[in-house]
Design a protein around this motif. Sequence first.
Motif, PDB file in Angstrom:
ATOM      1  N   MET A  72       0.918  -1.487  -0.104  1.00 60.96           N
ATOM      2  CA  MET A  72       0.097  -0.065   0.037  1.00 60.96           C
ATOM      3  C   MET A  72       0.937   1.222   0.020  1.00 60.96           C
ATOM      4  SD  MET A  72      -2.899  -1.304   2.596  1.00 60.96           S
ATOM      5  CE  MET A  72      -1.872  -2.362   3.713  1.00 60.96           C
ATOM      6  N   PHE A  73       0.523   2.287  -0.793  1.00 62.32           N
ATOM      7  CA  PHE A  73       1.177   3.581  -0.775  1.00 62.32           C
ATOM      8  C   PHE A  73       0.214   4.908  -0.837  1.00 62.32           C
ATOM      9  CE2 PHE A  73       3.750   6.224  -4.050  1.00 62.32           C
ATOM     10  CZ  PHE A  73       4.622   6.768  -3.044  1.00 62.32           C
ATOM     11  N   ASP A  74       0.487   5.755  -0.007  1.00 56.78           N
ATOM     12  CA  ASP A  74      -0.371   6.830  -0.202  1.00 56.78           C
ATOM     13  C   ASP A  74       0.260   8.130  -0.709  1.00 56.78           C
ATOM     14  OD1 ASP A  74       1.423   7.788   1.801  1.00 56.78           O
ATOM     15  OD2 ASP A  74       0.066   8.317   3.207  1.00 56.78           O
ATOM     16  N   GLY A  75       1.288   7.797  -1.615  1.00 57.95           N
ATOM     17  CA  GLY A  75       2.006   8.863  -2.159  1.00 57.95           C
ATOM     18  C   GLY A  75       3.502   9.342  -1.346  1.00 57.95           C
ATOM     19  N   ASP A  76       3.192   8.842  -0.114  1.00 57.88           N
ATOM     20  CA  ASP A  76       4.472   9.326   0.518  1.00 57.88           C
ATOM     21  C   ASP A  76       4.949   8.163   1.464  1.00 57.88           C
ATOM     22  OD1 ASP A  76       5.895  10.865   2.456  1.00 57.88           O
ATOM     23  OD2 ASP A  76       4.237  11.611   3.790  1.00 57.88           O
ATOM     24  N   ARG A  77       3.851   7.384   2.400  1.00 54.13           N
ATOM     25  CA  ARG A  77       4.229   6.317   3.068  1.00 54.13           C
ATOM     26  C   ARG A  77       4.014   4.988   2.341  1.00 54.13           C
ATOM     27  NH1 ARG A  77       0.325   7.818   7.868  1.00 54.13           N
ATOM     28  NH2 ARG A  77      -0.769   8.612   5.944  1.00 54.13           N
ATOM     29  N   VAL A  78       4.764   3.810   2.497  1.00 53.65           N
ATOM     30  CA  VAL A  78       4.795   2.515   2.200  1.00 53.65           C
ATOM     31  C   VAL A  78       4.247   1.559   3.385  1.00 53.65           C
ATOM     32  CG1 VAL A  78       5.561   0.825   0.561  1.00 53.65           C
ATOM     33  CG2 VAL A  78       6.418   3.154   0.590  1.00 53.65           C
ATOM     34  N   GLU A  79       3.369   0.813   3.028  1.00 49.13           N
ATOM     35  CA  GLU A  79       2.976  -0.067   4.072  1.00 49.13           C
ATOM     36  C   GLU A  79       2.775  -1.575   3.349  1.00 49.13           C
ATOM     37  OE1 GLU A  79       2.772  -0.144   7.377  1.00 49.13           O
ATOM     38  OE2 GLU A  79       2.994   2.079   7.526  1.00 49.13           O
ATOM     39  N   TRP A  80       3.614  -2.664   4.039  1.00 51.34           N
ATOM     40  CA  TRP A  80       3.272  -3.882   3.469  1.00 51.34           C
ATOM     41  C   TRP A  80       2.773  -4.832   4.546  1.00 51.34           C
ATOM     42  CZ3 TRP A  80       4.532  -6.888  -0.564  1.00 51.34           C
ATOM     43  CH2 TRP A  80       4.724  -8.509  -0.383  1.00 51.34           C
ATOM     44  N   VAL A  81       1.879  -5.780   3.870  1.00 47.83           N
ATOM     45  CA  VAL A  81       1.142  -6.642   4.759  1.00 47.83           C
ATOM     46  C   VAL A  81       1.407  -8.076   4.320  1.00 47.83           C
ATOM     47  CG1 VAL A  81      -1.050  -7.634   5.788  1.00 47.83           C
ATOM     48  CG2 VAL A  81      -0.649  -5.208   5.695  1.00 47.83           C
ATOM     49  N   THR A  82       1.892  -8.976   4.900  1.00 46.85           N
ATOM     50  CA  THR A  82       2.108 -10.398   4.335  1.00 46.85           C
ATOM     51  C   THR A  82       0.762 -11.076   4.535  1.00 46.85           C
ATOM     52  OG1 THR A  82       4.468 -10.560   4.966  1.00 46.85           O
ATOM     53  CG2 THR A  82       3.365 -12.615   4.576  1.00 46.85           C
ATOM     54  N   MET A  83       0.373 -11.684   3.465  1.00 50.43           N
ATOM     55  CA  MET A  83      -0.854 -12.347   3.496  1.00 50.43           C
ATOM     56  C   MET A  83      -0.720 -13.862   3.247  1.00 50.43           C
ATOM     57  SD  MET A  83      -3.337  -9.691   3.053  1.00 50.43           S
ATOM     58  CE  MET A  83      -4.569 -10.528   2.408  1.00 50.43           C
ATOM     59  N   ALA A  84      -1.566 -14.591   4.061  1.00 56.14           N
ATOM     60  CA  ALA A  84      -1.418 -16.074   4.075  1.00 56.14           C
ATOM     61  C   ALA A  84      -3.056 -16.439   4.432  1.00 56.14           C
ATOM     62  CB  ALA A  84      -0.576 -16.660   5.004  1.00 56.14           C
ATOM     63  N   PRO A  85      -3.533 -17.487   4.205  1.00 53.90           N
ATOM     64  CA  PRO A  85      -5.023 -17.820   4.728  1.00 53.90           C
ATOM     65  C   PRO A  85      -5.105 -17.652   5.867  1.00 53.90           C
ATOM     66  CG  PRO A  85      -3.995 -19.622   3.313  1.00 53.90           C
ATOM     67  CD  PRO A  85      -2.881 -18.686   3.443  1.00 53.90           C
ATOM     68  N   GLY A  86      -6.332 -16.895   6.144  1.00 51.43           N
ATOM     69  CA  GLY A  86      -6.687 -16.500   7.478  1.00 51.43           C
ATOM     70  C   GLY A  86      -6.435 -14.839   7.641  1.00 51.43           C
ATOM     71  N   THR A  87      -5.562 -14.147   7.012  1.00 53.41           N
ATOM     72  CA  THR A  87      -5.061 -12.918   7.170  1.00 53.41           C
ATOM     73  C   THR A  87      -6.150 -12.067   6.483  1.00 53.41           C
ATOM     74  OG1 THR A  87      -2.964 -13.602   6.944  1.00 53.41           O
ATOM     75  CG2 THR A  87      -3.269 -11.130   6.892  1.00 53.41           C
ATOM     76  N   ILE A  88      -6.626 -10.998   7.177  1.00 46.86           N
ATOM     77  CA  ILE A  88      -7.587  -9.901   6.387  1.00 46.86           C
ATOM     78  C   ILE A  88      -6.549  -8.684   6.354  1.00 46.86           C
ATOM     79  CG2 ILE A  88      -9.301  -8.214   6.729  1.00 46.86           C
ATOM     80  CD1 ILE A  88     -11.075 -10.498   7.990  1.00 46.86           C
ATOM     81  N   GLY A  89      -6.277  -8.237   5.343  1.00 45.27           N
ATOM     82  CA  GLY A  89      -5.548  -6.868   5.059  1.00 45.27           C
ATOM     83  C   GLY A  89      -6.508  -5.899   4.985  1.00 45.27           C
ATOM     84  N   TYR A  90      -6.255  -4.777   5.631  1.00 40.68           N
ATOM     85  CA  TYR A  90      -7.062  -3.662   5.529  1.00 40.68           C
ATOM     86  C   TYR A  90      -6.531  -2.427   4.794  1.00 40.68           C
ATOM     87  CZ  TYR A  90     -10.301   0.199   6.559  1.00 40.68           C
ATOM     88  OH  TYR A  90     -11.003   1.278   6.399  1.00 40.68           O
ATOM     89  N   ILE A  91      -7.271  -1.928   3.921  1.00 40.03           N
ATOM     90  CA  ILE A  91      -6.688  -1.036   2.845  1.00 40.03           C
ATOM     91  C   ILE A  91      -7.578   0.407   3.322  1.00 40.03           C
ATOM     92  CG2 ILE A  91      -6.488  -0.256   0.559  1.00 40.03           C
ATOM     93  CD1 ILE A  91      -7.027  -3.197  -0.362  1.00 40.03           C
ATOM     94  N   PRO A  92      -6.866   1.136   4.029  1.00 36.87           N
ATOM     95  CA  PRO A  92      -7.672   2.507   4.579  1.00 36.87           C
ATOM     96  C   PRO A  92      -8.003   3.215   3.199  1.00 36.87           C
ATOM     97  CG  PRO A  92      -5.625   2.293   5.612  1.00 36.87           C
ATOM     98  CD  PRO A  92      -5.512   1.276   4.506  1.00 36.87           C
ATOM     99  N   PRO A  93      -8.924   4.234   3.154  1.00 44.36           N
ATOM    100  CA  PRO A  93      -9.211   5.081   2.291  1.00 44.36           C
ATOM    101  C   PRO A  93      -7.995   6.067   1.899  1.00 44.36           C
ATOM    102  CG  PRO A  93     -10.801   5.325   3.876  1.00 44.36           C
ATOM    103  CD  PRO A  93      -9.609   4.317   4.465  1.00 44.36           C
ATOM    104  N   GLY A  94      -7.818   6.081   0.579  1.00 44.02           N
ATOM    105  CA  GLY A  94      -6.498   6.991  -0.007  1.00 44.02           C
ATOM    106  C   GLY A  94      -5.402   6.348  -0.091  1.00 44.02           C
ATOM    107  N   TRP A  95      -5.244   4.824   0.379  1.00 44.71           N
ATOM    108  CA  TRP A  95      -4.095   4.213  -0.066  1.00 44.71           C
ATOM    109  C   TRP A  95      -4.239   3.194  -1.396  1.00 44.71           C
ATOM    110  CZ3 TRP A  95       0.344   3.763   3.220  1.00 44.71           C
ATOM    111  CH2 TRP A  95       0.480   4.526   4.504  1.00 44.71           C
ATOM    112  N   ALA A  96      -3.195   3.374  -2.263  1.00 43.11           N
ATOM    113  CA  ALA A  96      -3.243   2.757  -3.635  1.00 43.11           C
ATOM    114  C   ALA A  96      -2.815   1.304  -3.143  1.00 43.11           C
ATOM    115  CB  ALA A  96      -2.184   3.197  -4.620  1.00 43.11           C
ATOM    116  N   HIS A  97      -3.222   0.150  -3.844  1.00 41.39           N
ATOM    117  CA  HIS A  97      -2.872  -1.172  -3.251  1.00 41.39           C
ATOM    118  C   HIS A  97      -2.741  -1.963  -4.624  1.00 41.39           C
ATOM    119  CE1 HIS A  97      -7.193   0.016  -3.372  1.00 41.39           C
ATOM    120  NE2 HIS A  97      -7.443  -1.361  -3.952  1.00 41.39           N
ATOM    121  N   ARG A  98      -1.642  -2.959  -4.331  1.00 41.80           N
ATOM    122  CA  ARG A  98      -1.193  -3.867  -5.167  1.00 41.80           C
ATOM    123  C   ARG A  98      -1.023  -5.239  -4.549  1.00 41.80           C
ATOM    124  NH1 ARG A  98       4.016  -2.343  -8.597  1.00 41.80           N
ATOM    125  NH2 ARG A  98       2.392  -1.618 -10.100  1.00 41.80           N
ATOM    126  N   SER A  99      -1.374  -6.117  -4.990  1.00 36.32           N
ATOM    127  CA  SER A  99      -1.231  -7.694  -4.446  1.00 36.32           C
ATOM    128  C   SER A  99      -0.062  -8.213  -5.405  1.00 36.32           C
ATOM    129  CB  SER A  99      -2.359  -8.620  -4.728  1.00 36.32           C
ATOM    130  OG  SER A  99      -3.466  -8.128  -3.891  1.00 36.32           O
TER     131      SER A  99
END
Length: 193
Positions: free
Chosen positions: A116-143
């Motif tokens: 996730m990237f908001d134009g300034d900050r980057v965030e990473w969530v590792t995803m495996a079965p059972g994980t919910i990744g939350y994308i807040p408003p205003g964050w571009a996202h890529r899997s």
Amino acid sequence: MQSYAATPIAPFAIQFDAAAATLSPPGPTLERRMSDLEGLFADRDAWQKAVDGDNPVVYRVQSSPVPEIDRELPQSITTIEPGTTGGELWMTKGHQHPNYQGEIYLALHGTGGLLMFDGDRVEWVTMAPGTIGYIPPGWAHRSINIGDEPYSMLAVYPGGAGHDYNWVLEHGMGNRVYKTPNGFELRPYGGLS
Ligand code: 6PG
Ligand code: NI
């Protein structure tokens, strides 16, 4: 009785098969081949070679029949094949929701990442079965598929959110994700070669 600009669809059940990564009844399905990911991998020559070769399917998105209109809550399952292009792990195009709204991803199969990237900050969530990744408003996202088997996740998002793909072409995603002997690593975005 509440009145709506567009009449909501009737309640119904959606059968959800995590192993097969399908929703039933099915809605639209789309397939993104390497040629659809122009301008996204850092190594343009490697990308071109793959396009000129067998132009593989990088990911598929299968939706339920809930429409992408305001107030509805559509869902889709994305399945990314394992692979790399110029060392960069296979990924979705990535987008921003122009009507800034949140979204959730639920990992179903394989291992992946939510960048996730908001134009300034980057965030990473590792995803495996059972994980919910939350994308807040205003964050571009890529899997990204960081494993050796297909990676699938269910996305649930507001129907009126819209999809802006040019935002990522203009601003990048903050980091790129490369395969390493031990797994994966995030590197600064940089330009295209
Ligand atoms: C959405 C979701 C998700 C996404 C797919 C494909 O907003 O609809 O984020 O369903 O669209 O994972 O990714 P791209 O839309 O970036 O190609
Ligand atoms: Ni989205």
